[in-house]
Design an enzyme around this catalytic site. Sequence first.
Site, short mmCIF file in Angstrom:
data_model
loop_
_atom_site.label_atom_id
_atom_site.label_comp_id
_atom_site.label_asym_id
_atom_site.label_seq_id
_atom_site.Cartn_x
_atom_site.Cartn_y
_atom_site.Cartn_z
N ASP A 92 0.84 -1.20 0.00
CA ASP A 92 0.00 0.00 0.00
C ASP A 92 0.88 1.26 0.00
O ASP A 92 0.69 2.18 -0.82
CB ASP A 92 -0.88 -0.05 1.25
CG ASP A 92 -2.05 0.91 1.24
OD1 ASP A 92 -2.29 1.57 0.21
OD2 ASP A 92 -2.74 1.00 2.27
N VAL B 22 1.59 -7.79 6.67
CA VAL B 22 1.21 -7.36 8.02
C VAL B 22 -0.05 -8.10 8.50
O VAL B 22 -0.20 -8.37 9.70
CB VAL B 22 0.96 -5.84 8.02
CG1 VAL B 22 0.40 -5.36 9.35
CG2 VAL B 22 2.25 -5.10 7.72
N TYR B 23 -0.96 -8.46 7.60
CA TYR B 23 -2.22 -9.09 8.00
C TYR B 23 -2.06 -10.56 8.39
O TYR B 23 -3.00 -11.17 8.89
CB TYR B 23 -3.29 -8.91 6.93
CG TYR B 23 -3.94 -7.53 6.95
CD1 TYR B 23 -3.46 -6.51 7.77
CD2 TYR B 23 -5.03 -7.23 6.14
CE1 TYR B 23 -4.04 -5.26 7.79
CE2 TYR B 23 -5.63 -5.97 6.16
CZ TYR B 23 -5.13 -4.98 6.98
OH TYR B 23 -5.72 -3.74 7.00
P1 ADP Z 1 -1.45 -7.04 3.94
O1 ADP Z 1 -1.72 -5.92 4.92
O2 ADP Z 1 -2.66 -7.35 3.06
O3 ADP Z 1 -0.85 -8.24 4.59
P2 ADP Z 1 1.18 -6.15 2.96
O4 ADP Z 1 1.44 -4.98 2.08
O5 ADP Z 1 1.69 -6.08 4.36
O6 ADP Z 1 -0.40 -6.40 2.91
O7 ADP Z 1 1.77 -7.44 2.28
C1 ADP Z 1 1.17 -8.11 1.19
C2 ADP Z 1 2.25 -8.74 0.33
O8 ADP Z 1 2.80 -7.73 -0.54
C3 ADP Z 1 3.45 -9.30 1.10
O9 ADP Z 1 3.78 -10.59 0.55
C4 ADP Z 1 4.55 -8.28 0.84
O10 ADP Z 1 5.84 -8.87 0.86
C5 ADP Z 1 4.20 -7.83 -0.56
N1 ADP Z 1 4.76 -6.55 -1.02
C6 ADP Z 1 5.22 -5.50 -0.29
N2 ADP Z 1 5.64 -4.51 -1.09
C7 ADP Z 1 5.45 -4.94 -2.38
C8 ADP Z 1 5.70 -4.38 -3.68
N3 ADP Z 1 6.24 -3.18 -3.84
N4 ADP Z 1 5.38 -5.13 -4.77
C9 ADP Z 1 4.82 -6.35 -4.63
N5 ADP Z 1 4.56 -6.93 -3.45
C10 ADP Z 1 4.88 -6.24 -2.33
#
Ligand code: ADP
Length: 171
Positions: A35, A121-122
């Site tokens: 995000d 994080v979730y």
């Molecule tokens: P959530 O809150 O839904 O768990 P996160 O952003 O914490 O979302 O993580 C979701 C996934 O996205 C994780 O596997 C993380 O490693 C990955 N992620 C983080 N940054 C990026 C990025 N720039 N491009 C693709 N995937 C990413």
Amino acid sequence: MSSQIELVCGDITQLDVDAIVNAANNSLLGGGGVDGAIHAAAGPQLLDECRSLGGCETGEAKLTRGYRLKAPWIIHTVGPVWYGGDDQEAEMLEQCYRSVFGQAVAAQLNSVAFPAISCGVYGYPAKEAIAIAVGTVLKLLKTYPQIDKVIFCSFSQEMHRLYQEELKLHR
Ligand code: ADP
């Protein structure tokens, strides 16, 4: 394996598709992880548009423009927080993929890239989340042939390997 599915290991903000999917939170006002990366890459106009949307329920999806991204559109969805598996996490995660397809079809988009929704994080266990992601998308691709490309974008080699293993099960 479905020829419409591609696996990419890297930064989702760099992908050249009609829409990238954001794993957002209920406020839609930005956060960490993917995000934060999407808001940083798309620029401040994204937050302005998100402020007008009134948030997003878990399992739902909302469409915005992509602003400075290569992708012209962003589909924001909110995955479930993992509470151990008895709190309808699987149903809600599946609903995220369905809602994203709903938005993509309504906007006449043809290609979509997903991050691993809820796997950061979730706290959703990655293998289980990826099984839902792949299984649900394969079903949706049959229903909506106008979607001709889906990318599963991993941010680590370990996640990339889990997608490869899951796809092998569907060959
Ligand atoms: P959530 O809150 O839904 O768990 P996160 O952003 O914490 O979302 O993580 C979701 C996934 O996205 C994780 O596997 C993380 O490693 C990955 N992620 C983080 N940054 C990026 C990025 N720039 N491009 C693709 N995937 C990413």
